[in-house]
Design a protein around this motif. Sequence first.
Motif, PDB file in Angstrom:
ATOM      1  N   UNK A   1       0.847  -1.166   0.000  1.00 27.43           N
ATOM      2  CA  UNK A   1       0.000   0.000   0.000  1.00 27.43           C
ATOM      3  C   UNK A   1       0.898   1.237   0.000  1.00 27.43           C
ATOM      4  N   UNK A   2       0.637   2.133  -0.927  1.00 29.29           N
ATOM      5  CA  UNK A   2       1.459   3.325  -1.057  1.00 29.29           C
ATOM      6  C   UNK A   2       0.993   4.393  -0.076  1.00 29.29           C
ATOM      7  N   UNK A   3       1.952   5.059   0.529  1.00 29.00           N
ATOM      8  CA  UNK A   3       1.630   6.154   1.433  1.00 29.00           C
ATOM      9  C   UNK A   3       1.322   7.400   0.611  1.00 29.00           C
ATOM     10  N   UNK A   4       0.409   8.252   1.091  1.00 28.97           N
ATOM     11  CA  UNK A   4       0.094   9.460   0.342  1.00 28.97           C
ATOM     12  C   UNK A   4       1.293  10.396   0.286  1.00 28.97           C
ATOM     13  N   UNK A   5       1.399  11.101  -0.823  1.00 26.88           N
ATOM     14  CA  UNK A   5       2.482  12.054  -1.024  1.00 26.88           C
ATOM     15  C   UNK A   5       2.325  13.200  -0.021  1.00 26.88           C
ATOM     16  N   UNK A   6       3.424  13.551   0.676  1.00 28.04           N
ATOM     17  CA  UNK A   6       3.374  14.602   1.698  1.00 28.04           C
ATOM     18  C   UNK A   6       2.957  15.939   1.103  1.00 28.04           C
ATOM     19  N   UNK A   7       3.405  16.226  -0.124  1.00 34.36           N
ATOM     20  CA  UNK A   7       3.025  17.473  -0.776  1.00 34.36           C
ATOM     21  C   UNK A   7       1.537  17.526  -1.054  1.00 34.36           C
ATOM     22  N   UNK A   8       0.971  16.384  -1.434  1.00 36.08           N
ATOM     23  CA  UNK A   8      -0.463  16.321  -1.711  1.00 36.08           C
ATOM     24  C   UNK A   8      -1.267  16.541  -0.422  1.00 36.08           C
ATOM     25  N   UNK A   9      -0.816  15.967   0.696  1.00 33.88           N
ATOM     26  CA  UNK A   9      -1.505  16.147   1.983  1.00 33.88           C
ATOM     27  C   UNK A   9      -1.485  17.618   2.399  1.00 33.88           C
ATOM     28  N   UNK A  15      -6.347  23.445   0.887  1.00 29.52           N
ATOM     29  CA  UNK A  15      -7.669  23.574   0.274  1.00 29.52           C
ATOM     30  C   UNK A  15      -8.770  23.536   1.332  1.00 29.52           C
ATOM     31  N   UNK A  16      -8.652  22.622   2.288  1.00 27.87           N
ATOM     32  CA  UNK A  16      -9.655  22.536   3.357  1.00 27.87           C
ATOM     33  C   UNK A  16      -9.638  23.814   4.189  1.00 27.87           C
ATOM     34  N   UNK A  17      -8.467  24.357   4.447  1.00 28.07           N
ATOM     35  CA  UNK A  17      -8.365  25.600   5.216  1.00 28.07           C
ATOM     36  C   UNK A  17      -9.033  26.751   4.462  1.00 28.07           C
ATOM     37  N   UNK A  18      -8.844  26.806   3.148  1.00 32.10           N
ATOM     38  CA  UNK A  18      -9.498  27.851   2.352  1.00 32.10           C
ATOM     39  C   UNK A  18     -11.015  27.735   2.436  1.00 32.10           C
ATOM     40  N   UNK A  50     -11.299  17.388   8.825  1.00 31.29           N
ATOM     41  CA  UNK A  50     -10.431  16.247   8.516  1.00 31.29           C
ATOM     42  C   UNK A  50     -10.953  15.456   7.317  1.00 31.29           C
ATOM     43  N   UNK A  51     -12.278  15.347   7.197  1.00 32.64           N
ATOM     44  CA  UNK A  51     -12.823  14.625   6.045  1.00 32.64           C
ATOM     45  C   UNK A  51     -12.575  15.402   4.752  1.00 32.64           C
ATOM     46  N   UNK A  52     -12.569  16.742   4.829  1.00 33.41           N
ATOM     47  CA  UNK A  52     -12.228  17.542   3.641  1.00 33.41           C
ATOM     48  C   UNK A  52     -10.749  17.401   3.288  1.00 33.41           C
ATOM     49  N   UNK A  53      -9.910  17.218   4.290  1.00 30.07           N
ATOM     50  CA  UNK A  53      -8.489  16.988   4.018  1.00 30.07           C
ATOM     51  C   UNK A  53      -8.324  15.620   3.361  1.00 30.07           C
ATOM     52  N   UNK A  54      -9.022  14.618   3.879  1.00 29.15           N
ATOM     53  CA  UNK A  54      -8.899  13.252   3.351  1.00 29.15           C
ATOM     54  C   UNK A  54      -9.473  13.136   1.942  1.00 29.15           C
ATOM     55  N   UNK A  55     -10.614  13.767   1.711  1.00 31.89           N
ATOM     56  CA  UNK A  55     -11.210  13.729   0.373  1.00 31.89           C
ATOM     57  C   UNK A  55     -11.742  15.122   0.036  1.00 31.89           C
ATOM     58  N   UNK A  56     -10.901  15.915  -0.644  1.00 31.27           N
ATOM     59  CA  UNK A  56     -11.280  17.290  -0.953  1.00 31.27           C
ATOM     60  C   UNK A  56     -12.440  17.357  -1.941  1.00 31.27           C
ATOM     61  N   UNK A  57     -12.964  18.573  -2.130  1.00 34.89           N
ATOM     62  CA  UNK A  57     -14.069  18.779  -3.062  1.00 34.89           C
ATOM     63  C   UNK A  57     -13.670  18.313  -4.457  1.00 34.89           C
ATOM     64  N   UNK A  58     -14.587  17.624  -5.146  1.00 36.08           N
ATOM     65  CA  UNK A  58     -14.300  17.253  -6.537  1.00 36.08           C
ATOM     66  C   UNK A  58     -14.154  18.508  -7.397  1.00 36.08           C
ATOM     67  N   UNK A  59     -13.488  18.382  -8.510  1.00 37.07           N
ATOM     68  CA  UNK A  59     -13.178  19.547  -9.331  1.00 37.07           C
ATOM     69  C   UNK A  59     -14.394  20.163 -10.009  1.00 37.07           C
ATOM     70  N   UNK A  60     -15.410  19.412 -10.349  1.00 36.69           N
ATOM     71  CA  UNK A  60     -16.537  19.947 -11.103  1.00 36.69           C
ATOM     72  C   UNK A  60     -17.667  20.508 -10.268  1.00 36.69           C
ATOM     73  N   UNK A  61     -17.468  20.802  -8.988  1.00 37.13           N
ATOM     74  CA  UNK A  61     -18.548  21.279  -8.124  1.00 37.13           C
ATOM     75  C   UNK A  61     -18.898  22.715  -8.507  1.00 37.13           C
ATOM     76  N   UNK A  62     -20.182  22.960  -8.839  1.00 37.10           N
ATOM     77  CA  UNK A  62     -20.627  24.301  -9.240  1.00 37.10           C
ATOM     78  C   UNK A  62     -21.086  25.119  -8.048  1.00 37.10           C
TER      79      UNK A  62
END
Length: 177
Positions: A1-9, A15-18, A50-62
């Motif tokens: 199992x690959x660990x998430x990229x630190x830059x991506x986290x 993004x969640x903070x914004x 934390x859930x927004x950090x784990x799975x941010x908003x999808x790109x196509x959200x209007x």
Amino acid sequence: MALPDAGKCRNNVGLAAEIFTEYGDFIHTTIRYQVKNETQADDLFQDFFLSLVASPLPTGVRNIRDYLYRAITNDVIDATRRVERYLKHVHKYSKYLEPPIDKRTPEDAFIETEETKKMFELIEMHLRCSHAQAITLRYRDDYDIKEVAKKMNVDSGTVRKYIYVGLSKIRCFLKPK
């Protein structure tokens, strides 16, 4: 199992903070309205971040507010279900820990225990093994139908049939002639 990229986290946290900077009051008010318990609302507010950090908003959200409202509602429903499941397990566990309150005299309790033991011995002698086992597990050991079925490796319907037939035979056996 690959660990998430630190830059991506770090990017997801940004993004969640914004989102929380712009919509934080809306998020907190929505959670508080749905929960009505300030402590639980604060916990869900933090969990939502934390859930927004784990799975941010999808790109196509209007409409971000609509998306956030739906996500908050789903998180509140999930949290409520988790608490209900937890309380159900605690309640079931507490039944095993409750000491039984017995107001009988020791002599009466002993006599009743002996009579019950003899009754189940008679059941085992006069019924088929499956019927006796189902009745014993259900009424002496106080298992529900599903638990009896699991112990006997049969359907719940089969257990009901065993108990029905077994009790019918006992009634016939005990009926005055």
